[in-house]
Design a protein around this motif. Structure first.
Motif, PDB file in Angstrom:
ATOM      1  N   GLU A 217     -17.613  11.288   3.808  1.00  0.00           N
ATOM      2  CA  GLU A 217     -17.216  12.616   4.305  1.00  0.00           C
ATOM      3  C   GLU A 217     -15.699  12.524   4.656  1.00  0.00           C
ATOM      4  OE1 GLU A 217     -19.920  10.321   5.763  1.00  0.00           O
ATOM      5  OE2 GLU A 217     -21.432  11.662   4.630  1.00  0.00           O
ATOM      6  N   GLN A 218     -15.122  11.117   4.643  1.00  0.00           N
ATOM      7  CA  GLN A 218     -13.713  10.993   5.234  1.00  0.00           C
ATOM      8  C   GLN A 218     -12.847  12.083   4.351  1.00  0.00           C
ATOM      9  OE1 GLN A 218     -12.410   9.074   7.485  1.00  0.00           O
ATOM     10  NE2 GLN A 218     -10.460   9.981   7.061  1.00  0.00           N
ATOM     11  N   ALA A 219     -12.073  13.021   5.044  1.00  0.00           N
ATOM     12  CA  ALA A 219     -11.437  13.997   4.466  1.00  0.00           C
ATOM     13  C   ALA A 219     -10.069  13.481   3.956  1.00  0.00           C
ATOM     14  CB  ALA A 219     -11.052  14.968   5.359  1.00  0.00           C
ATOM     15  N   GLY A 220      -9.366  13.890   3.050  1.00  0.00           N
ATOM     16  CA  GLY A 220      -8.031  13.544   2.502  1.00  0.00           C
ATOM     17  C   GLY A 220      -8.179  12.611   1.378  1.00  0.00           C
ATOM     18  N   ILE A 221      -7.104  11.823   1.107  1.00  0.00           N
ATOM     19  CA  ILE A 221      -7.105  10.926  -0.132  1.00  0.00           C
ATOM     20  C   ILE A 221      -7.635   9.514   0.738  1.00  0.00           C
ATOM     21  CG2 ILE A 221      -5.597   9.458  -1.447  1.00  0.00           C
ATOM     22  CD1 ILE A 221      -3.830  11.932  -1.399  1.00  0.00           C
ATOM     23  N   VAL A 222      -8.468   8.907   0.174  1.00  0.00           N
ATOM     24  CA  VAL A 222      -9.062   7.617   0.310  1.00  0.00           C
ATOM     25  C   VAL A 222      -8.812   6.634  -0.486  1.00  0.00           C
ATOM     26  CG1 VAL A 222     -11.033   8.515   2.004  1.00  0.00           C
ATOM     27  CG2 VAL A 222     -11.347   8.498  -0.336  1.00  0.00           C
ATOM     28  N   LEU A 223      -8.343   5.447  -0.089  1.00  0.00           N
ATOM     29  CA  LEU A 223      -7.612   4.346  -0.929  1.00  0.00           C
ATOM     30  C   LEU A 223      -8.228   3.097  -0.276  1.00  0.00           C
ATOM     31  CD1 LEU A 223      -4.235   5.267  -1.093  1.00  0.00           C
ATOM     32  CD2 LEU A 223      -5.686   5.920  -2.907  1.00  0.00           C
ATOM     33  N   CYS A 224      -8.698   2.228  -1.330  1.00  0.00           N
ATOM     34  CA  CYS A 224      -8.989   0.790  -0.707  1.00  0.00           C
ATOM     35  C   CYS A 224      -7.744   0.150  -0.001  1.00  0.00           C
ATOM     36  CB  CYS A 224      -9.635  -0.010  -1.906  1.00  0.00           C
ATOM     37  SG  CYS A 224      -8.309  -0.599  -3.126  1.00  0.00           S
ATOM     38  N   PRO A 225      -8.137  -0.975   0.673  1.00  0.00           N
ATOM     39  CA  PRO A 225      -7.106  -1.730   1.442  1.00  0.00           C
ATOM     40  C   PRO A 225      -5.819  -2.106   0.310  1.00  0.00           C
ATOM     41  CG  PRO A 225      -9.155  -2.305   2.234  1.00  0.00           C
ATOM     42  CD  PRO A 225      -9.708  -1.496   0.996  1.00  0.00           C
ATOM     43  N   VAL A 226      -6.264  -2.694  -0.811  1.00  0.00           N
ATOM     44  CA  VAL A 226      -5.392  -3.183  -1.714  1.00  0.00           C
ATOM     45  C   VAL A 226      -4.421  -1.882  -2.081  1.00  0.00           C
ATOM     46  CG1 VAL A 226      -4.957  -3.972  -3.935  1.00  0.00           C
ATOM     47  CG2 VAL A 226      -6.683  -5.078  -2.610  1.00  0.00           C
ATOM     48  N   CYS A 227      -5.022  -0.720  -2.563  1.00  0.00           N
ATOM     49  CA  CYS A 227      -4.183   0.283  -3.084  1.00  0.00           C
ATOM     50  C   CYS A 227      -3.351   1.100  -1.881  1.00  0.00           C
ATOM     51  CB  CYS A 227      -5.153   1.452  -3.671  1.00  0.00           C
ATOM     52  SG  CYS A 227      -5.841   1.049  -5.240  1.00  0.00           S
ATOM     53  N   GLU A 228      -3.938   1.118  -0.533  1.00  0.00           N
ATOM     54  CA  GLU A 228      -3.286   1.322   0.670  1.00  0.00           C
ATOM     55  C   GLU A 228      -2.026   0.786   0.780  1.00  0.00           C
ATOM     56  OE1 GLU A 228      -5.684   1.696   4.217  1.00  0.00           O
ATOM     57  OE2 GLU A 228      -6.741   3.450   3.483  1.00  0.00           O
ATOM     58  N   TRP A 229      -2.063  -0.817   0.698  1.00  0.00           N
ATOM     59  CA  TRP A 229      -1.035  -1.474   0.629  1.00  0.00           C
ATOM     60  C   TRP A 229      -0.082  -1.232  -0.503  1.00  0.00           C
ATOM     61  CZ3 TRP A 229       1.134  -5.509  -2.116  1.00  0.00           C
ATOM     62  CH2 TRP A 229       2.278  -6.260  -1.318  1.00  0.00           C
ATOM     63  N   GLN A 230      -0.334  -1.237  -1.513  1.00  0.00           N
ATOM     64  CA  GLN A 230       0.411  -0.850  -2.595  1.00  0.00           C
ATOM     65  C   GLN A 230       1.266   0.696  -2.402  1.00  0.00           C
ATOM     66  OE1 GLN A 230      -2.070  -1.409  -5.903  1.00  0.00           O
ATOM     67  NE2 GLN A 230      -1.679  -3.572  -6.016  1.00  0.00           N
ATOM     68  N   GLU A 231       0.483   1.530  -1.882  1.00  0.00           N
ATOM     69  CA  GLU A 231       1.116   2.741  -1.690  1.00  0.00           C
ATOM     70  C   GLU A 231       2.060   2.479  -0.683  1.00  0.00           C
ATOM     71  OE1 GLU A 231       1.918   6.758  -2.333  1.00  0.00           O
ATOM     72  OE2 GLU A 231       0.420   5.424  -3.633  1.00  0.00           O
ATOM     73  N   ALA A 232       1.843   1.858   0.422  1.00  0.00           N
ATOM     74  CA  ALA A 232       2.910   1.755   1.479  1.00  0.00           C
ATOM     75  C   ALA A 232       4.112   1.152   0.987  1.00  0.00           C
ATOM     76  CB  ALA A 232       2.290   0.822   2.772  1.00  0.00           C
ATOM     77  N   GLN A 233       3.784   0.126   0.220  1.00  0.00           N
ATOM     78  CA  GLN A 233       5.089  -0.518  -0.556  1.00  0.00           C
ATOM     79  C   GLN A 233       5.750   0.465  -1.351  1.00  0.00           C
ATOM     80  OE1 GLN A 233       6.266  -4.009   0.041  1.00  0.00           O
ATOM     81  NE2 GLN A 233       4.439  -3.754   1.612  1.00  0.00           N
ATOM     82  N   ARG A 234       5.181   1.247  -2.163  1.00  0.00           N
ATOM     83  CA  ARG A 234       5.969   2.275  -2.900  1.00  0.00           C
ATOM     84  C   ARG A 234       6.697   3.143  -2.117  1.00  0.00           C
ATOM     85  NH1 ARG A 234       1.489   1.547  -6.593  1.00  0.00           N
ATOM     86  NH2 ARG A 234       0.382   3.352  -5.341  1.00  0.00           N
ATOM     87  N   SER A 235       6.252   3.734  -0.947  1.00  0.00           N
ATOM     88  CA  SER A 235       6.693   4.678  -0.023  1.00  0.00           C
ATOM     89  C   SER A 235       7.921   4.119   0.951  1.00  0.00           C
ATOM     90  CB  SER A 235       5.609   5.579   0.444  1.00  0.00           C
ATOM     91  OG  SER A 235       4.961   4.742   1.335  1.00  0.00           O
ATOM     92  N   ALA A 236       7.845   3.188   1.039  1.00  0.00           N
ATOM     93  CA  ALA A 236       8.661   2.349   2.328  1.00  0.00           C
ATOM     94  C   ALA A 236      10.107   2.408   1.689  1.00  0.00           C
ATOM     95  CB  ALA A 236       8.494   0.842   2.259  1.00  0.00           C
ATOM     96  N   CYS A 237      10.855   2.837   2.665  1.00  0.00           N
ATOM     97  CA  CYS A 237      12.610   2.865   2.627  1.00  0.00           C
ATOM     98  C   CYS A 237      12.975   1.567   1.823  1.00  0.00           C
ATOM     99  CB  CYS A 237      13.156   3.221   3.817  1.00  0.00           C
ATOM    100  SG  CYS A 237      14.904   3.471   3.652  1.00  0.00           S
ATOM    101  N   SER A 238      13.568   1.581   0.838  1.00  0.00           N
ATOM    102  CA  SER A 238      14.239   0.670   0.172  1.00  0.00           C
ATOM    103  C   SER A 238      15.632   0.270   0.735  1.00  0.00           C
ATOM    104  CB  SER A 238      14.045   0.599  -1.405  1.00  0.00           C
ATOM    105  OG  SER A 238      14.738   1.860  -1.741  1.00  0.00           O
ATOM    106  N   GLY A 239      15.870   0.914   1.568  1.00  0.00           N
ATOM    107  CA  GLY A 239      17.295   0.749   2.210  1.00  0.00           C
ATOM    108  C   GLY A 239      18.618   1.151   1.538  1.00  0.00           C
TER     109      GLY A 239
END
Length: 59
Positions: free
Chosen positions: A37-59
């Motif tokens: 029932e969770q609304a929105g995009i649901v990702l497993c912990p691994v994909c959440e971490w990878q998504e956070a790495q991709r969207s992080a500021c690379s300075g």
């Protein structure tokens, strides 16, 4: 009188009500921590971490 270690034998917690099954990750298909029932995009912990790495500021 109760034994001194009576608190160590606490009753087991009551079983939870039937929870909904976990949602599948939208990227890899593995089960997630979120219910179906969770609304929105649901990702497993691994994909959440990878998504956070991709969207992080690379300075």
């Amino acid at each position: 009188m109760a034994p001194a270690n009576a608190s160590a034998h606490a009753p087991a917690p009551a079983p939870r009500a039937a929870a909904s099954p976990p949602a599948d990750c939208l990227q890899c298909g593995e089960p997630t921590e979120y219910p179906v029932e969770q609304a929105g995009i649901v990702l497993c912990p691994v994909c959440e971490w990878q998504e956070a790495q991709r969207s992080a500021c690379s300075g």
